[in-house]
Design an enzyme around this catalytic site. Structure first.
Site, PDB file in Angstrom:
ATOM      1  N   HIS A 127       0.839  -1.213   0.000  1.00  0.00           N
ATOM      2  CA  HIS A 127       0.000   0.000   0.000  1.00  0.00           C
ATOM      3  C   HIS A 127       0.863   1.248   0.000  1.00  0.00           C
ATOM      4  O   HIS A 127       0.439   2.319  -0.390  1.00  0.00           O
ATOM      5  CB  HIS A 127      -0.953   0.007   1.196  1.00  0.00           C
ATOM      6  CG  HIS A 127      -0.271   0.222   2.508  1.00  0.00           C
ATOM      7  ND1 HIS A 127       0.495  -0.746   3.099  1.00  0.00           N
ATOM      8  CD2 HIS A 127      -0.204   1.301   3.317  1.00  0.00           C
ATOM      9  CE1 HIS A 127       1.006  -0.260   4.226  1.00  0.00           C
ATOM     10  NE2 HIS A 127       0.589   0.970   4.382  1.00  0.00           N
ATOM     11  N   ARG A 128       2.096   1.105   0.495  1.00  0.00           N
ATOM     12  CA  ARG A 128       3.115   2.148   0.342  1.00  0.00           C
ATOM     13  C   ARG A 128       4.372   1.459  -0.155  1.00  0.00           C
ATOM     14  O   ARG A 128       4.650   0.321   0.229  1.00  0.00           O
ATOM     15  CB  ARG A 128       3.411   2.818   1.679  1.00  0.00           C
ATOM     16  CG  ARG A 128       2.202   3.545   2.227  1.00  0.00           C
ATOM     17  CD  ARG A 128       2.536   4.955   2.590  1.00  0.00           C
ATOM     18  NE  ARG A 128       1.325   5.662   2.915  1.00  0.00           N
ATOM     19  CZ  ARG A 128       1.290   6.821   3.550  1.00  0.00           C
ATOM     20  NH1 ARG A 128       2.416   7.382   3.953  1.00  0.00           N
ATOM     21  NH2 ARG A 128       0.151   7.426   3.778  1.00  0.00           N
TER      22      ARG A 128
ATOM     23  N   LYS B 239       9.483  -2.703   3.390  1.00  0.00           N
ATOM     24  CA  LYS B 239      10.661  -2.566   4.256  1.00  0.00           C
ATOM     25  C   LYS B 239      10.642  -3.613   5.353  1.00  0.00           C
ATOM     26  O   LYS B 239       9.582  -3.921   5.908  1.00  0.00           O
ATOM     27  CB  LYS B 239      10.600  -1.164   4.890  1.00  0.00           C
ATOM     28  CG  LYS B 239      11.803  -0.769   5.682  1.00  0.00           C
ATOM     29  CD  LYS B 239      12.862  -0.117   4.812  1.00  0.00           C
ATOM     30  CE  LYS B 239      14.163   0.077   5.535  1.00  0.00           C
ATOM     31  NZ  LYS B 239      14.916  -1.176   5.664  1.00  0.00           N
TER      32      LYS B 239
ATOM     33  N   LYS C 223       3.868  -1.912  12.052  1.00  0.00           N
ATOM     34  CA  LYS C 223       4.926  -1.144  12.730  1.00  0.00           C
ATOM     35  C   LYS C 223       5.177   0.176  11.988  1.00  0.00           C
ATOM     36  O   LYS C 223       5.214   1.239  12.585  1.00  0.00           O
ATOM     37  CB  LYS C 223       6.197  -2.004  12.718  1.00  0.00           C
ATOM     38  CG  LYS C 223       7.244  -1.618  13.691  1.00  0.00           C
ATOM     39  CD  LYS C 223       8.482  -2.494  13.544  1.00  0.00           C
ATOM     40  CE  LYS C 223       8.259  -3.943  13.946  1.00  0.00           C
ATOM     41  NZ  LYS C 223       9.534  -4.697  14.044  1.00  0.00           N
TER      42      LYS C 223
ATOM     43  N   ASP D 121       4.379   6.200  11.472  1.00  0.00           N
ATOM     44  CA  ASP D 121       4.304   7.043  10.280  1.00  0.00           C
ATOM     45  C   ASP D 121       5.583   7.004   9.438  1.00  0.00           C
ATOM     46  O   ASP D 121       6.117   8.044   9.048  1.00  0.00           O
ATOM     47  CB  ASP D 121       3.977   8.501  10.673  1.00  0.00           C
ATOM     48  CG  ASP D 121       2.526   8.643  11.114  1.00  0.00           C
ATOM     49  OD1 ASP D 121       1.665   7.914  10.569  1.00  0.00           O
ATOM     50  OD2 ASP D 121       2.256   9.447  12.020  1.00  0.00           O
TER      51      ASP D 121
ATOM     52  N   LYS E 283       9.699  -8.812   5.070  1.00  0.00           N
ATOM     53  CA  LYS E 283      10.698  -9.478   5.914  1.00  0.00           C
ATOM     54  C   LYS E 283      11.391 -10.546   5.105  1.00  0.00           C
ATOM     55  O   LYS E 283      10.794 -11.121   4.189  1.00  0.00           O
ATOM     56  CB  LYS E 283      10.015 -10.137   7.122  1.00  0.00           C
ATOM     57  CG  LYS E 283      10.952 -10.377   8.280  1.00  0.00           C
ATOM     58  CD  LYS E 283      11.171  -9.084   9.033  1.00  0.00           C
ATOM     59  CE  LYS E 283      11.891  -9.275  10.313  1.00  0.00           C
ATOM     60  NZ  LYS E 283      11.688  -8.091  11.177  1.00  0.00           N
TER      61      LYS E 283
ATOM     62  N   SER F  50      15.987   3.493  10.072  1.00  0.00           N
ATOM     63  CA  SER F  50      16.207   3.011   8.701  1.00  0.00           C
ATOM     64  C   SER F  50      15.590   3.987   7.698  1.00  0.00           C
ATOM     65  O   SER F  50      16.151   4.248   6.634  1.00  0.00           O
ATOM     66  CB  SER F  50      15.548   1.643   8.498  1.00  0.00           C
ATOM     67  OG  SER F  50      16.399   0.607   8.905  1.00  0.00           O
TER      68      SER F  50
END
Ligand code: GLU
Length: 472
Positions: free
Chosen positions: A65-66, A70, A94, A99, A106, A363
């Protein structure tokens, strides 16, 4: 299939369902948010000694969705598809809580890294990276790995180098992975970030006096007795920063081979040094070694920080807990069954998806640094320093009084990268806690911080899907 990992995945799903049931979002949208979108399971041969070993590995992108997605890469014998899926799901929530504008992912390689030489680990890591490249599962705008259990900046440097070999001319290539060494386009403060975030999170939870009454705890982290289970990167920094900056007392430290106890508090700086030299906490003079290494669970303390792997607090040991707060520095340390018991007892659980989000937060800063091709603070540090000096000079002139040299130096200091990273992380953890607490207090039927955290992130992901027009 590994039984523990299945139950971890089920635990995450159960926790998600419990929270989702308290929202008003349509069923289909909730099902999409819950699903793991892309699962890449791979096998590849690596020469180990004189023969070839077939390595089992995974990369899961839970939600796009974004983008990029990550999440870290772990090296452990416990890795299997369901474990990586559970961890990838947690990454989505998370990132949403703090935000950080990424989807969750993962990776995992099913190996015990202690059984391989550095050379062999390098071959495995590079080959894994090539597999990711081949299938488009890595890239600064696609999917950005990071360290996790069993990996660190060394592995990230290998990943970067392999990626760059195959990406000639890609100007943002260094943003393909985070948690890199500082001299390899990493960022200051990334190594300590998860532990520092754990400290800020605990400090925040202890700052709301009203929330502590039922626990019988006074406000503030100072003097609180803490037990840390797991003394790797996350556990050691959580303990060190809680002690050195928060004045907490670390009364217990547990590792896979032994548990240390000292009711007067353990000197964590000394223990870190000891472990560096001896590769174990056993034999450390500043604390007593408990006869049974599993007895960390029952040490009398205020806060228990599980900072190792999942499923460490389960139905068989949960009754021994004396802590009033469990601070989940690890991902998924409490099984669903144990959680129910802890909730019934009124023990406060600071959920993983909030508490250990410091790693991915920094990160994010590293990735931004990589895309901007510039260290944070470079543009404004001198300018700020000069402005502060002018203010001090004007004050001295107008008041006819002078400020002493060391105070002047402190006041006129411009921020370095590490200062900005720490302040950005602190701001992130403080704001996120306030948001979760707000859901807990103001949303009808929400009874625990984990459900509140899930709801907070489900709402954000749902709104993203809706604004994309996927669910009109
Ligand atoms: N592995 C860490 C986590 O579980 C960090 C992930 C990242 O920095 O992308 O949150």
């Amino acid at each position: 299939m590994n039984k523990k990992a299945v139950s971890f995945f089920e635990t995450v799903q159960t926790n998600f369902d419990k929270a989702a049931a308290l929202t008003e979002w349509p069923k289909g949208l909730i099902a999409q948010i819950k699903a793991c979108n892309s699962v890449y399971q791979m096998r590849f041969p690596v020469k180990i000694g004189d023969s070839y070993e077939v390595i089992e590995a995974y990369r899961v992108q839970h939600s796009q969705h974004r983008q990029p997605t990550k999440g870290g890469i772990r090296y452990s014998n416990m890795v299997d598809q369901e474990e990586v899926m559970a961890l990838a799901s947690l990454m989505t929530f998370k990132c949403a809580i703090v935000d950080v504008p990424f989807g969750g992912a993962k990776g995992g390689i099913k190996i015990d890294p202690n059984k391989y030489s550095v050379d062999e680990l390098q071959r495995i890591t590079r080959r894994y990276t090539v597999e990711l490249i081949k299938k488009g599962f890595i890239g600064p705008s696609v999917d950005v790995p990071a360290p996790d259990y069993g990996t660190g900046s060394r592995e990230m440097a290998w990943i970067l180098d392999t990626y760059q070999t195959f990406s000639k001319g890609e100007i943002d290539a260094v943003g393909c992975v985070t948690g890199k060494p500082v001299n390899q386009n990493g960022i200051r403060g990334r190594t300590e970030a998860t532990g520092r975030g754990v400290y800020y999170g605990i400090r925040e939870a202890l700052s709301y006096e009203d929330d502590l009454i039922s626990l019988g705890l006074s406000p503030g982290i100072e003097g609180k007795r803490i037990v840390v289970q797991g003394f790797g990167n996350v556990g050691s920094f959580s303990a060190q920063i809680s002690r050195n900056e928060g004045n907490a007392k670390i009364v217990g430290v547990a590792e896979y081979d032994g548990t240390l106890y000292n009711p007067d508090g353990i000197d964590i700086d000394a223990l870190i040094e000891f472990k560096k030299e001896n590769k174990s906490i056993k034999g450390f003079k500043g604390a007593k070694l408990l006869e049974n290494k599993h007895d960390w669970i029952g040490i009398d303390c205020d806060i228990l920080i599980p900072a190792a792997l999942e499923n460490q607090i389960h139905a068989d040991n949960v009754h021994q807990i004396k802590a009033k707060i469990i601070a989940e520095a690890a991902n998924g340390p409490i099984t669903a069954e144990a959680e129910q018991i802890l909730n019934d007892k009124g023990i406060m659980i600071l959920p993983d998806m909030y508490l250990n989000a410091g790693g991915v937060t920094v990160s994010y800063f590293e990735w931004l640094k990589n895309l901007s091709h510039m260290r944070f603070g470079r543009m404004e540090k001198r300018f700020n320093q000069n402005t502060y000096s002018s203010i001090i000079n004007a004050v001295e002139r107008l008041t006819d009084k002078s400020i002493n040299a060391s105070e002047k130096k402190l006041i006129t200091r411009g921020a370095d990268e590490i200062d900005l990273v720490r302040s950005g992380l602190e701001e992130t953890m403080v704001t996120a806690y306030a948001n979760i607490r707000d859901v807990l207090i103001n949303r009808h039927k929400v009874k625990d911080l984990r459900s509140a955290a899930f709801i907070n992130s489900i709402d954000k992901v749902a709104n993203d899907y809706i604004s994309m027009g996927v669910f009109p």
